[in-house]
Design an enzyme around this catalytic site. Structure first.
Site, PDB file in Angstrom:
ATOM      1  N   ILE B 184       0.852  -1.200   0.000  1.00  0.00           N
ATOM      2  CA  ILE B 184       0.000   0.000   0.000  1.00  0.00           C
ATOM      3  C   ILE B 184       0.890   1.253   0.000  1.00  0.00           C
ATOM      4  O   ILE B 184       0.927   2.006   0.966  1.00  0.00           O
ATOM      5  CB  ILE B 184      -0.970   0.016   1.201  1.00  0.00           C
ATOM      6  CG1 ILE B 184      -0.214  -0.146   2.541  1.00  0.00           C
ATOM      7  CG2 ILE B 184      -2.004  -1.098   1.088  1.00  0.00           C
ATOM      8  CD1 ILE B 184      -1.081   0.194   3.767  1.00  0.00           C
ATOM      9  N   PRO B 185       1.619   1.490  -1.113  1.00  0.00           N
ATOM     10  CA  PRO B 185       2.530   2.631  -1.135  1.00  0.00           C
ATOM     11  C   PRO B 185       1.783   3.961  -0.990  1.00  0.00           C
ATOM     12  O   PRO B 185       0.664   4.105  -1.472  1.00  0.00           O
ATOM     13  CB  PRO B 185       3.193   2.530  -2.517  1.00  0.00           C
ATOM     14  CG  PRO B 185       2.225   1.767  -3.353  1.00  0.00           C
ATOM     15  CD  PRO B 185       1.553   0.805  -2.418  1.00  0.00           C
ATOM     16  N   HIS B 186       2.423   4.900  -0.301  1.00  0.00           N
ATOM     17  CA  HIS B 186       1.823   6.217  -0.095  1.00  0.00           C
ATOM     18  C   HIS B 186       2.912   7.181   0.346  1.00  0.00           C
ATOM     19  O   HIS B 186       4.024   6.765   0.657  1.00  0.00           O
ATOM     20  CB  HIS B 186       0.728   6.139   0.975  1.00  0.00           C
ATOM     21  CG  HIS B 186       1.193   5.548   2.272  1.00  0.00           C
ATOM     22  ND1 HIS B 186       1.311   4.189   2.457  1.00  0.00           N
ATOM     23  CD2 HIS B 186       1.595   6.116   3.437  1.00  0.00           C
ATOM     24  CE1 HIS B 186       1.750   3.944   3.687  1.00  0.00           C
ATOM     25  NE2 HIS B 186       1.948   5.101   4.303  1.00  0.00           N
ATOM     26  N   ALA B 187       2.578   8.454   0.358  1.00  0.00           N
ATOM     27  CA  ALA B 187       3.498   9.461   0.889  1.00  0.00           C
ATOM     28  C   ALA B 187       2.704  10.314   1.870  1.00  0.00           C
ATOM     29  O   ALA B 187       1.598   9.953   2.252  1.00  0.00           O
ATOM     30  CB  ALA B 187       4.096  10.294  -0.241  1.00  0.00           C
ATOM     31  N   PHE B 223      -2.230   4.895  -2.257  1.00  0.00           N
ATOM     32  CA  PHE B 223      -3.264   5.795  -1.751  1.00  0.00           C
ATOM     33  C   PHE B 223      -2.685   7.142  -1.362  1.00  0.00           C
ATOM     34  O   PHE B 223      -1.476   7.316  -1.227  1.00  0.00           O
ATOM     35  CB  PHE B 223      -4.047   5.159  -0.589  1.00  0.00           C
ATOM     36  CG  PHE B 223      -3.321   5.139   0.739  1.00  0.00           C
ATOM     37  CD1 PHE B 223      -2.581   4.035   1.115  1.00  0.00           C
ATOM     38  CD2 PHE B 223      -3.392   6.228   1.599  1.00  0.00           C
ATOM     39  CE1 PHE B 223      -1.925   4.004   2.346  1.00  0.00           C
ATOM     40  CE2 PHE B 223      -2.735   6.211   2.833  1.00  0.00           C
ATOM     41  CZ  PHE B 223      -2.008   5.096   3.200  1.00  0.00           C
TER      42      PHE B 223
END
Lengths: 93, 274
Positions: B184-187, B223
């Site tokens: 679930i990659p995100h920043a 997301f």
């Protein structure tokens, strides 16, 4: 009162999942606890009984008082429950 | 119900007969030829067909009204003796209660106001354009970029958010690989997030992220959220969705983005109905 940290990268993704599942697991034991989501350096600088984190972030945990619990599948309630049960049993034993 | 209906079948026959007569045909009298008889039976058949078309319209109108009054697709299906899915197929786009994720912003805002801990089914509100299957990526970097581009295309993030996602993996490692095969990659919100967004990439070939437990990865849920609380309901719904391994299997089997969306929609419906 148990002091528990969920250590995650940014407090947005993994921690959100971990916090709600940990809460479920802890509530079933009826213990008093505080549960906070933080990053590794914050958790290292504080008194704590338990620190939950991922395999990748575990190497950043340097808190000698606390027991570190590594979660590998954050979606899996069963894993989180089992590891919580085991950690609490160890603290009590 | 069926008994009461058969009690009224005489009234129904009268109605069909009246419609058949409107076509100018009349029931055959004794002594009429078989031709007249046939014409009348065809008029009767046509009347039945017209009546059915009228009933279909009334059913659609009744379904719409019931949905407006709060009925779910599950309840509509039960009323006509079919499944929820069949009801949805028959009457798409009904104003069923807004407990799905097509309007993620309003849902997220009200969810935050109500309770941050309450889980709500919201996954299928993901922008339809934000799902892609059979995507090829040579490494984790390309996989994260592909997920980020869908967020950008849905206007959930600025371009720089994609770079921030990549930096996050570089700095913090593969901790966002939260389950076998799933990341679930995100920043951060301040890295160029404009609103709550979620995209799904199903890779044609899995790639390694460097996770000891959960490599290789073929499901990428990127997301974003502009507010650190707005996405909480969404992420919890996502975690519940991911906990059910049959959902993961179904996503990996999906041949089109529409099929992948259907998996999400189905899961949302089940949450909504439970």
């Amino acid at each position: 009162m148990l002091k528990i940290f969920a250590v995650c990268g940014m407090g947005l993704g993994t921690s959100v999942i971990l916090k709600s599942r940990l809460k479920e697991a802890l509530d079933s034991h009826g213990v008093e606890y505080s549960l906070d989501v933080t990053d590794a350096s914050t958790a290292n600088g504080q008194e704590a009984d338990l620190i939950f984190t991922s395999d990748e972030l575990a190497s950043k945990i340097r808190n000698e008082n606390a027991k570190t619990v590594i979660i590998s599948n954050f979606t899996n309630r069963a894993e989180i429950r089992e590891k919580t049960d085991a950690a609490l049993a160890e603290l009590n034993g | 119900m069926a008994d009461r209906l058969s009690d009224r079948s005489d009234a129904l026959s009268d109605l069909v007969s009246a419609i058949a007569r409107d076509t100018g045909r009349t029931p055959p009298a004794p002594g009429d030829g078989s031709d007249t008889h046939q014409q009348w039976l065809l008029a009767w058949l046509s009347a039945c067909s017209q009546l059915r078309a009228e009933l279909d319209e009334q059913m659609a109108e009744a379904a719409r009204s019931a949905a407006r009054a709060g009925a779910s697709y599950g309840e509509l299906g039960a009323a006509v003796g079919t499944s929820r899915q069949a009801a949805r197929k028959r009457w798409p786009d009904l104003p069923v209660p807004a407990r799905r994720l097509l309007t993620v912003l309003e849902r997220a805002r009200s969810a935050r106001r109500a309770s941050q801990e309450r889980r709500e089914p919201m996954l299928s509100n993901v922008d339809a354009r934000s799902v892609a299957v059979g995507v090829s990526a040579r490494d984790w970097r390309e996989a994260v970029e592909a997920g980020g581009r869908l967020l950008r295309d849905a206007e959930a993030v600025e371009e720089r958010y994609i770079d921030a996602m990549l930096r996050t993996v570089e700095e913090l490692g593969p901790y966002a690989v939260i389950a076998p095969g799933v990341t679930i990659p995100h920043a951060r919100p301040e890295d160029g997030a404009k609103k709550v967004g979620l995209s799904l990439i199903v890779l044609s070939e899995p790639v390694a992220f460097g996770s000891a437990e959960n490599d290789p990865v073929d499901l990428v849920f990127a997301f974003a959220t502009a507010d650190p609380n707005d996405h909480i309901g969404l992420i919890q719904a996502l975690a519940d969705f991911l906990e059910d391994r049959s959902n993961l299997h179904a996503l990996r089997q999906a041949r089109t983005a529409a099929e992948a969306r259907e998996v999400i929609q189905r899961s949302d419906d089940e949450r909504g109905d439970s």
